[in-house]
Design a protein around this motif. Structure first.
Motif, PDB file in Angstrom:
ATOM      1  N   GLN A   1       0.813  -1.192   0.000  1.00  0.00           N
ATOM      2  CA  GLN A   1       0.000   0.000   0.000  1.00  0.00           C
ATOM      3  C   GLN A   1       0.856   1.256   0.000  1.00  0.00           C
ATOM      4  O   GLN A   1       0.476   2.254  -0.606  1.00  0.00           O
ATOM      5  N   VAL A   2       1.957   1.208   0.682  1.00  0.00           N
ATOM      6  CA  VAL A   2       2.831   2.372   0.726  1.00  0.00           C
ATOM      7  C   VAL A   2       3.384   2.655  -0.664  1.00  0.00           C
ATOM      8  O   VAL A   2       3.418   3.813  -1.109  1.00  0.00           O
ATOM      9  N   GLN A   4       1.994   1.814  -3.543  1.00  0.00           N
ATOM     10  CA  GLN A   4       0.894   2.307  -4.368  1.00  0.00           C
ATOM     11  C   GLN A   4       0.619   3.785  -4.092  1.00  0.00           C
ATOM     12  O   GLN A   4       0.397   4.567  -5.013  1.00  0.00           O
ATOM     13  N   THR A   5       0.647   4.164  -2.824  1.00  0.00           N
ATOM     14  CA  THR A   5       0.408   5.561  -2.463  1.00  0.00           C
ATOM     15  C   THR A   5       1.501   6.459  -3.014  1.00  0.00           C
ATOM     16  O   THR A   5       1.223   7.548  -3.536  1.00  0.00           O
ATOM     17  N   ALA A   6       2.750   6.001  -2.909  1.00  0.00           N
ATOM     18  CA  ALA A   6       3.861   6.805  -3.425  1.00  0.00           C
ATOM     19  C   ALA A   6       3.770   6.962  -4.948  1.00  0.00           C
ATOM     20  O   ALA A   6       3.996   8.056  -5.480  1.00  0.00           O
ATOM     21  N   LEU A   8       1.023   6.800  -6.783  1.00  0.00           N
ATOM     22  CA  LEU A   8      -0.117   7.668  -7.065  1.00  0.00           C
ATOM     23  C   LEU A   8       0.239   9.127  -6.816  1.00  0.00           C
ATOM     24  O   LEU A   8      -0.096  10.005  -7.616  1.00  0.00           O
ATOM     25  N   ALA A   9       0.952   9.400  -5.716  1.00  0.00           N
ATOM     26  CA  ALA A   9       1.365  10.774  -5.423  1.00  0.00           C
ATOM     27  C   ALA A   9       2.305  11.302  -6.499  1.00  0.00           C
ATOM     28  O   ALA A   9       2.194  12.459  -6.924  1.00  0.00           O
ATOM     29  N   LEU A  27      -0.814  17.716  -2.046  1.00  0.00           N
ATOM     30  CA  LEU A  27      -1.579  17.264  -3.198  1.00  0.00           C
ATOM     31  C   LEU A  27      -2.948  17.932  -3.257  1.00  0.00           C
ATOM     32  O   LEU A  27      -3.887  17.422  -3.849  1.00  0.00           O
TER      33      LEU A  27
END
Length: 131
Positions: A1-2, A4-6, A8-9, A27
């Motif tokens: 998840q980390v 994926q978040t990075a 996406l950011a 963001l």
């Protein structure tokens, strides 16, 4: 998840800079106004309160299971995993049904409105499919 978040950011930052927006770690375009914040809290607050209550109950059950030893905790973990698997579908169906349920009934507090009526055929078909 980390990861994926990075990713996406990074994608959002790249697209925002391509559109000419300033680079920001939040963001966001900026902080929301107090009026928009209040509007969001009145919309999402009750559901957040319910979810917080559920999480507190699940944590309390886990703490109670730890008092029973390793076997009780293992059995609790198996049962909670099965329960959470069902929650993903059950909560979604429940919230969808609650969102569309008021449209199925006529309000009884208005003048001249019938007290209740049969749900629309589309709502009846959907409920029969879900059940």
């Amino acid at each position: 998840q980390v990861l994926q978040t990075a990713l996406l950011a990074a994608i959002v930052l790249r697209k925002r800079t391509a559109l000419g927006a300033r680079r920001s770690l939040l963001l966001l375009r900026g902080l929301p106004s107090p009026r928009r914040t209040l509007s969001f809290v009145t919309y999402a607050g009750p559901m957040a309160f319910v979810l917080f209550g559920k999480i507190m109950c699940y944590n309390a059950m886990t703490l109670a299971a730890t008092c029973g030893g390793v076997a009780a905790l293992a059995a609790h973990q198996v049962m909670v995993s099965i329960f959470f698997l069902g929650c993903k579908f059950g909560d979604t169906v429940s919230q969808t049904a609650q969102a569309y349920l008021p449209a199925c009934y006529a309000p009884a507090d208005r003048e001249g409105a019938p007290a209740a009526r049969d749900p629309p055929p589309a709502a009846r078909r959907l409920s029969m499919r879900l059940l």
